[in-house]
Design an enzyme around this catalytic site. Structure first.
Site, mmCIF file in Angstrom:
data_model
loop_
_atom_site.group_PDB
_atom_site.id
_atom_site.type_symbol
_atom_site.label_atom_id
_atom_site.label_comp_id
_atom_site.label_asym_id
_atom_site.label_seq_id
_atom_site.Cartn_x
_atom_site.Cartn_y
_atom_site.Cartn_z
ATOM 1 C CG HIS A 1 17.314 7.183 -25.419
ATOM 2 N ND1 HIS A 1 16.470 6.442 -25.096
ATOM 3 C CD2 HIS A 1 17.293 6.332 -26.647
ATOM 4 C CE1 HIS A 1 16.267 5.908 -24.682
ATOM 5 N NE2 HIS A 1 15.700 5.541 -25.981
HETATM 6 C C1 UD1 Z 1 17.548 3.247 -30.883
HETATM 7 C C2 UD1 Z 1 15.193 2.848 -30.991
HETATM 8 C C3 UD1 Z 1 14.425 3.436 -28.981
HETATM 9 C C4 UD1 Z 1 15.493 3.112 -28.178
HETATM 10 C C5 UD1 Z 1 16.694 2.981 -28.554
HETATM 11 C C6 UD1 Z 1 16.837 2.349 -26.790
HETATM 12 C C7 UD1 Z 1 14.238 3.273 -32.785
HETATM 13 C C8 UD1 Z 1 13.805 3.830 -33.709
HETATM 14 N N1 UD1 Z 1 14.869 3.589 -32.120
HETATM 15 O O1 UD1 Z 1 16.973 4.542 -29.977
HETATM 16 O O2 UD1 Z 1 13.708 3.115 -28.925
HETATM 17 O O3 UD1 Z 1 14.630 3.197 -26.835
HETATM 18 O O4 UD1 Z 1 17.141 2.437 -28.726
HETATM 19 O O5 UD1 Z 1 18.964 2.872 -27.143
HETATM 20 O O6 UD1 Z 1 14.608 2.091 -33.273
HETATM 21 N N2 UD1 Z 1 24.560 5.017 -31.829
HETATM 22 C C9 UD1 Z 1 26.773 4.679 -31.867
HETATM 23 N N3 UD1 Z 1 25.993 3.193 -31.766
HETATM 24 C C10 UD1 Z 1 25.447 2.295 -31.377
HETATM 25 C C11 UD1 Z 1 24.259 2.412 -31.722
HETATM 26 C C12 UD1 Z 1 24.332 3.950 -31.788
HETATM 27 O O7 UD1 Z 1 27.160 5.229 -31.400
HETATM 28 O O8 UD1 Z 1 26.063 1.284 -31.252
HETATM 29 C C13 UD1 Z 1 24.676 6.519 -32.442
HETATM 30 C C14 UD1 Z 1 24.426 6.672 -33.446
HETATM 31 O O9 UD1 Z 1 25.159 7.979 -33.795
HETATM 32 C C15 UD1 Z 1 23.164 6.972 -34.758
HETATM 33 C C16 UD1 Z 1 22.667 6.960 -32.945
HETATM 34 O O10 UD1 Z 1 23.230 6.754 -31.683
HETATM 35 O O11 UD1 Z 1 22.473 7.232 -34.730
HETATM 36 C C17 UD1 Z 1 21.028 6.815 -32.664
HETATM 37 O O12 UD1 Z 1 21.081 5.474 -32.753
HETATM 38 P P1 UD1 Z 1 19.454 4.688 -33.121
HETATM 39 O O13 UD1 Z 1 19.949 3.354 -33.444
HETATM 40 O O14 UD1 Z 1 19.022 5.005 -34.092
HETATM 41 O O15 UD1 Z 1 18.795 5.136 -32.488
HETATM 42 P P2 UD1 Z 1 18.353 5.574 -30.789
HETATM 43 O O16 UD1 Z 1 18.327 6.282 -30.261
HETATM 44 O O17 UD1 Z 1 19.792 4.671 -30.214
#
Ligand code: UD1
Length: 368
Positions: free
Chosen positions: A209
């Site tokens: 991820h």
């Molecule tokens: C975040 C953390 C990372 C952690 C990871 C675990 C930061 C900078 N990153 O990364 O350290 O290892 O979580 O998962 O804080 N999305 C969904 N549903 C959700 C959450 C996210 O669809 O419930 C999708 C969205 O398109 C979003 C993308 O995932 O834009 C990324 O989510 P985000 O919270 O920005 O970062 P992670 O990659 O999950």
């Protein structure tokens, strides 16, 4: 003395298993602690959040800030604005944050500026890779928190080298392992292997991820193609993070996720809940990942772990545990995959204080 009002902040999936044992340890001392749980809403999907609350016995959040997804600046700023209101309203004695996600840093900045002391659980981890958003979050959070709870002596050394005063550093062990040890038995009874039609010890688990792995098609595509080839030798179960799925679809690589597991060897699933995922990892022949926490969990479980990164903020998992840094070059990944397959079980020594009692130690320090 009245009970300390402590606002405990969670935001993203890896925060939930770290906070659960701390809240449990506080609940056992009601005369001393009156915790409030804030969920920033950084992760919001049922499979990324709600399932974990249910399975880990986390209380319903007292406040859900509902910030959702966005750019780093948007997400951090939204948490800051909403969390400032929370702190103004509740006037806590302390804020407690875990891990290294955007919510961790945002809450820390807000509270520290309001002169509210902040404790950081899992402090002092350093990858020395400033292109990782988490490394910036770790550095900035640790610089301004007043209490730094660490998982191992290397983290203490990192903090000392940054000039952190000795009295701020508390080596307590690993709360994520508290949760793992508590749920291990329950996880072993899950039916996820039977449901997928795979046998214990005869598959690998894959998670991807991180932006460095999934945001660049020139990295992601050859890696996925190689994993398809490797899955012919050892089936690979790939619970897919929503961010990874979105990137794969966006790059037009969706056909790399299709295919019948029993035929292709690649079993693509939705994100798993805590118990099913633990069941999958504890029974895996090996794990391939770019995650941080999984490096620690496999070390405790004695399952070989190939980390698809060039660095780790958790080097103790390599020096004492089952972790090997293999990078993202598909050929090197393939070589290490075959090597791990033929080497068999992981050699591991569980680091000191990863014993299931980290949260009670944290609460003891907070009790003062
Ligand atoms: C975040 C953390 C990372 C952690 C990871 C675990 C930061 C900078 N990153 O990364 O350290 O290892 O979580 O998962 O804080 N999305 C969904 N549903 C959700 C959450 C996210 O669809 O419930 C999708 C969205 O398109 C979003 C993308 O995932 O834009 C990324 O989510 P985000 O919270 O920005 O970062 P992670 O990659 O999950």
């Amino acid at each position: 003395m009245s009970a300390q009002k402590i606002i405990c902040v969670v935001g993203a999936r890896p925060n939930f298993m770290k906070m659960a044992p701390i809240l449990e340890a506080m609940a056992a001392r009601p005369a001393q602690f009156a915790p409030l749980l804030v969920h920033t809403g950084q992760h919001y999907d049922e499979r990324m959040s709600k399932t974990f609350f249910e399975e880990l016995g986390l209380p319903r959040p007292d406040m859900d800030l509902g910030v959702g997804s966005g750019s780093h600046a948007q997400q951090t700023a939204k948490v800051m604005m909403a969390f400032e209101e929370v702190c103004l309203h509740h006037r806590p004695d302390r804020v407690l944050v875990v891990g290294d996600v955007n919510s961790t840093l945002a809450a820390t900045l807000v509270a520290t500026k309001m002169d509210i002391p902040v404790a950081h659980v899992e402090a002092g981890l350093r990858s020395r890779d400033m292109s990782m958003p988490e490394e910036l979050n770790r550095l900035c959070t640790d610089a301004i928190c007043d209490l730094l709870f660490t998982t191992d002596a290397l983290a203490d050394e990192n903090l000392r080298a940054e000039g952190v005063a000795e009295e701020r550093i508390k080596l307590v062990g690993n709360v994520m392992i508290d949760t793992l040890l508590k749920h291990r038995q329950l996880a072993s009874q899950r039916r996820v292997l039977a449901d997928l039609g795979i046998a214990a010890g005869e598959y690998a688990v894959l998670t991807l991820h991180r932006p460095a792995t999934v945001d660049d098609p020139a990295v992601l595509e050859p890696l996925l193609r190689k994993l398809h080839v490797l899955a012919a030798d050892l089936p690979i179960v790939f619970p897919i993070h929503p961010r990874t799925r979105a990137r794969i679809d966006g790059f037009g690589l969706g056909d790399l996720l299709t295919g019948d597991g029993p035929v292709s060897g690649l079993y693509v699933t939705e994100p798993q809940g805590y118990l099913d995922f633990l069941c999958l990892t504890m029974n895996a022949r090996l794990v391939l990942t770019d995650s941080g926490g999984l490096q620690e969990e496999t070390t405790v479980l004695g399952v070989p772990c190939l980390t698809l990164r060039d660095n780790t903020e958790r080097p103790i998992t390599c020096s004492q545990g089952t972790n090997v840094l293999v990078g993202r070059d598909p050929e090197l990944v393939a070589t290490e995959f075959q090597r791990a397959l033929h080497k068999g079980g992981g050699q591991t020594k569980v680091p000191p204080l990863w014993d299931g009692q980290a949260a009670p130690r944290i609460v003891e320090v907070l009790a003062g």
